[in-house]
Design a protein around this motif. Sequence first.
Motif, PDB file in Angstrom:
ATOM      1  N   SER A  86       0.822  -1.202   0.000  1.00  0.00           N
ATOM      2  CA  SER A  86       0.000   0.000   0.000  1.00  0.00           C
ATOM      3  C   SER A  86       0.864   1.264   0.000  1.00  0.00           C
ATOM      4  O   SER A  86       0.416   2.313  -0.435  1.00  0.00           O
ATOM      5  CB  SER A  86      -0.940   0.005   1.207  1.00  0.00           C
ATOM      6  N   HIS A  87       2.089   1.171   0.484  1.00  0.00           N
ATOM      7  CA  HIS A  87       2.959   2.345   0.535  1.00  0.00           C
ATOM      8  C   HIS A  87       4.102   2.269  -0.474  1.00  0.00           C
ATOM      9  O   HIS A  87       5.042   3.034  -0.410  1.00  0.00           O
ATOM     10  CB  HIS A  87       3.553   2.505   1.942  1.00  0.00           C
ATOM     11  N   SER A  88       4.022   1.316  -1.398  1.00  0.00           N
ATOM     12  CA  SER A  88       5.085   1.194  -2.385  1.00  0.00           C
ATOM     13  C   SER A  88       4.482   1.194  -3.786  1.00  0.00           C
ATOM     14  O   SER A  88       3.298   0.953  -3.971  1.00  0.00           O
ATOM     15  CB  SER A  88       5.884  -0.086  -2.153  1.00  0.00           C
ATOM     16  N   ASN A  89       5.319   1.476  -4.736  1.00  0.00           N
ATOM     17  CA  ASN A  89       4.884   1.489  -6.127  1.00  0.00           C
ATOM     18  C   ASN A  89       5.402   0.256  -6.832  1.00  0.00           C
ATOM     19  O   ASN A  89       6.578  -0.090  -6.693  1.00  0.00           O
ATOM     20  CB  ASN A  89       5.426   2.731  -6.845  1.00  0.00           C
ATOM     21  N   ILE A  90       4.548  -0.386  -7.601  1.00  0.00           N
ATOM     22  CA  ILE A  90       4.976  -1.527  -8.392  1.00  0.00           C
ATOM     23  C   ILE A  90       5.615  -0.968  -9.660  1.00  0.00           C
ATOM     24  O   ILE A  90       4.999  -0.159 -10.347  1.00  0.00           O
ATOM     25  CB  ILE A  90       3.782  -2.426  -8.768  1.00  0.00           C
ATOM     26  N   PRO A  91       6.846  -1.370  -9.960  1.00  0.00           N
ATOM     27  CA  PRO A  91       7.443  -0.916 -11.217  1.00  0.00           C
ATOM     28  C   PRO A  91       6.544  -1.323 -12.386  1.00  0.00           C
ATOM     29  O   PRO A  91       6.091  -2.463 -12.458  1.00  0.00           O
ATOM     30  CB  PRO A  91       8.789  -1.642 -11.269  1.00  0.00           C
ATOM     31  N   ASN A  92       6.262  -0.402 -13.287  1.00  0.00           N
ATOM     32  CA  ASN A  92       5.315  -0.639 -14.379  1.00  0.00           C
ATOM     33  C   ASN A  92       5.666  -1.835 -15.247  1.00  0.00           C
ATOM     34  O   ASN A  92       4.784  -2.536 -15.715  1.00  0.00           O
ATOM     35  CB  ASN A  92       5.202   0.611 -15.260  1.00  0.00           C
ATOM     36  N   LYS A  93       6.938  -2.058 -15.486  1.00  0.00           N
ATOM     37  CA  LYS A  93       7.344  -3.108 -16.412  1.00  0.00           C
ATOM     38  C   LYS A  93       7.793  -4.379 -15.713  1.00  0.00           C
ATOM     39  O   LYS A  93       8.253  -5.311 -16.373  1.00  0.00           O
ATOM     40  CB  LYS A  93       8.460  -2.594 -17.319  1.00  0.00           C
ATOM     41  N   LEU A  94       7.651  -4.463 -14.403  1.00  0.00           N
ATOM     42  CA  LEU A  94       8.096  -5.657 -13.666  1.00  0.00           C
ATOM     43  C   LEU A  94       7.402  -6.904 -14.199  1.00  0.00           C
ATOM     44  O   LEU A  94       8.051  -7.906 -14.506  1.00  0.00           O
ATOM     45  CB  LEU A  94       7.841  -5.503 -12.165  1.00  0.00           C
ATOM     46  N   GLY A  95       6.100  -6.854 -14.327  1.00  0.00           N
ATOM     47  CA  GLY A  95       5.347  -8.014 -14.802  1.00  0.00           C
ATOM     48  C   GLY A  95       5.760  -8.431 -16.202  1.00  0.00           C
ATOM     49  O   GLY A  95       5.917  -9.631 -16.486  1.00  0.00           O
ATOM     50  N   GLU A  96       5.958  -7.449 -17.075  1.00  0.00           N
ATOM     51  CA  GLU A  96       6.395  -7.742 -18.441  1.00  0.00           C
ATOM     52  C   GLU A  96       7.752  -8.455 -18.434  1.00  0.00           C
ATOM     53  O   GLU A  96       7.978  -9.404 -19.191  1.00  0.00           O
ATOM     54  CB  GLU A  96       6.538  -6.459 -19.253  1.00  0.00           C
ATOM     55  N   LYS A  97       8.642  -7.984 -17.576  1.00  0.00           N
ATOM     56  CA  LYS A  97       9.984  -8.558 -17.525  1.00  0.00           C
ATOM     57  C   LYS A  97       9.953  -9.986 -16.956  1.00  0.00           C
ATOM     58  O   LYS A  97      10.667 -10.866 -17.441  1.00  0.00           O
ATOM     59  CB  LYS A  97      10.914  -7.661 -16.709  1.00  0.00           C
ATOM     60  N   ILE A  98       9.121 -10.211 -15.943  1.00  0.00           N
ATOM     61  CA  ILE A  98       8.995 -11.565 -15.390  1.00  0.00           C
ATOM     62  C   ILE A  98       8.447 -12.502 -16.461  1.00  0.00           C
ATOM     63  O   ILE A  98       8.945 -13.617 -16.645  1.00  0.00           O
ATOM     64  CB  ILE A  98       8.104 -11.561 -14.126  1.00  0.00           C
TER      65      ILE A  98
ATOM     66  N   LEU B 259      17.500 -16.790 -12.803  1.00  0.00           N
ATOM     67  CA  LEU B 259      17.021 -17.676 -13.866  1.00  0.00           C
ATOM     68  C   LEU B 259      17.124 -16.998 -15.233  1.00  0.00           C
ATOM     69  O   LEU B 259      17.459 -17.632 -16.229  1.00  0.00           O
ATOM     70  CB  LEU B 259      15.570 -18.091 -13.615  1.00  0.00           C
ATOM     71  N   GLY B 260      16.823 -15.703 -15.261  1.00  0.00           N
ATOM     72  CA  GLY B 260      16.880 -14.947 -16.512  1.00  0.00           C
ATOM     73  C   GLY B 260      18.262 -14.433 -16.855  1.00  0.00           C
ATOM     74  O   GLY B 260      18.439 -13.732 -17.846  1.00  0.00           O
ATOM     75  N   GLU B 261      19.230 -14.770 -16.019  1.00  0.00           N
ATOM     76  CA  GLU B 261      20.612 -14.318 -16.201  1.00  0.00           C
ATOM     77  C   GLU B 261      20.675 -12.803 -16.376  1.00  0.00           C
ATOM     78  O   GLU B 261      21.307 -12.273 -17.288  1.00  0.00           O
ATOM     79  CB  GLU B 261      21.281 -15.012 -17.377  1.00  0.00           C
ATOM     80  N   THR B 262      19.975 -12.122 -15.488  1.00  0.00           N
ATOM     81  CA  THR B 262      19.959 -10.671 -15.516  1.00  0.00           C
ATOM     82  C   THR B 262      20.187 -10.163 -14.098  1.00  0.00           C
ATOM     83  O   THR B 262      20.385 -10.953 -13.182  1.00  0.00           O
ATOM     84  CB  THR B 262      18.625 -10.150 -16.099  1.00  0.00           C
ATOM     85  N   THR B 263      20.140  -8.870 -13.941  1.00  0.00           N
ATOM     86  CA  THR B 263      20.358  -8.294 -12.620  1.00  0.00           C
ATOM     87  C   THR B 263      19.032  -7.907 -11.989  1.00  0.00           C
ATOM     88  O   THR B 263      18.041  -7.659 -12.692  1.00  0.00           O
ATOM     89  CB  THR B 263      21.245  -7.040 -12.706  1.00  0.00           C
ATOM     90  N   LEU B 264      19.026  -7.850 -10.698  1.00  0.00           N
ATOM     91  CA  LEU B 264      17.855  -7.396  -9.970  1.00  0.00           C
ATOM     92  C   LEU B 264      17.566  -5.938 -10.322  1.00  0.00           C
ATOM     93  O   LEU B 264      16.405  -5.536 -10.442  1.00  0.00           O
ATOM     94  CB  LEU B 264      18.095  -7.561  -8.464  1.00  0.00           C
ATOM     95  N   ASP B 265      18.606  -5.180 -10.544  1.00  0.00           N
ATOM     96  CA  ASP B 265      18.475  -3.785 -10.931  1.00  0.00           C
ATOM     97  C   ASP B 265      17.667  -3.654 -12.237  1.00  0.00           C
ATOM     98  O   ASP B 265      16.737  -2.877 -12.325  1.00  0.00           O
ATOM     99  CB  ASP B 265      19.871  -3.169 -11.102  1.00  0.00           C
ATOM    100  N   TRP B 266      18.010  -4.455 -13.246  1.00  0.00           N
ATOM    101  CA  TRP B 266      17.275  -4.408 -14.507  1.00  0.00           C
ATOM    102  C   TRP B 266      15.822  -4.816 -14.317  1.00  0.00           C
ATOM    103  O   TRP B 266      14.923  -4.208 -14.878  1.00  0.00           O
ATOM    104  CB  TRP B 266      17.930  -5.342 -15.541  1.00  0.00           C
ATOM    105  N   LEU B 267      15.617  -5.826 -13.511  1.00  0.00           N
ATOM    106  CA  LEU B 267      14.268  -6.340 -13.296  1.00  0.00           C
ATOM    107  C   LEU B 267      13.375  -5.286 -12.652  1.00  0.00           C
ATOM    108  O   LEU B 267      12.209  -5.151 -13.005  1.00  0.00           O
ATOM    109  CB  LEU B 267      14.341  -7.596 -12.413  1.00  0.00           C
ATOM    110  N   LEU B 268      13.912  -4.517 -11.710  1.00  0.00           N
ATOM    111  CA  LEU B 268      13.093  -3.582 -10.943  1.00  0.00           C
ATOM    112  C   LEU B 268      13.006  -2.180 -11.537  1.00  0.00           C
ATOM    113  O   LEU B 268      12.145  -1.406 -11.150  1.00  0.00           O
ATOM    114  CB  LEU B 268      13.616  -3.494  -9.506  1.00  0.00           C
TER     115      LEU B 268
END
Length: 170
Positions: free
Chosen positions: A99-111, A159-168
């Motif tokens: 409730s106090h945080s924002n979901i990154p808009n593209k997080l779902g797309e990236k997952i 699993l995606g061989e990427t960084t958490l930074d890119w994902l978020l």
Amino acid sequence: MMTTTKEQVSISTRIKQLKTEMRHNRLSILKLSEDLNYPATIIADILFLRKKPDMDLLDKIENEITNSSKNRKGLQRVRSFPDNPMEISNKSYQSLDFSHSNIPNKLGEKIKKIRTELNFSELELGATLSPSVPANFIEEMENNQFIPSIEHLIEIADLGETTLDWLLRD
């Protein structure tokens, strides 16, 4: 002492082989970090070639991956998927109050991109994560209706061989 280009190529090839073995054995950076009692961020930096590896640490990583591989082969564990996806227990999975945080808009797309590149169904990705989550949680993640735990985000990034930074980041 500076490493030569030949040594750098050798280290790079060695790290690629280690990452391949980790993927093959489904060994996450977090698990490797726990087993080595070493910070996950440093191990990730080495495996993603963001830091020059200390050869002693690289040897420890290689030994741990080899030992983990032997242990997994000795167990001969077979993961089976339940007929009913709702059979997967979510008792250890904590829902996040965002409730106090924002979901990154593209997080779902990236997952979803990572899942489809791995040719995993929602059920398979959910079962791969630790603790396992039902397929409907994966669907909710991909539709930005649910924020996964940091542990799951790290596993998905691995699993995606990427960084958490890119994902978020959007």
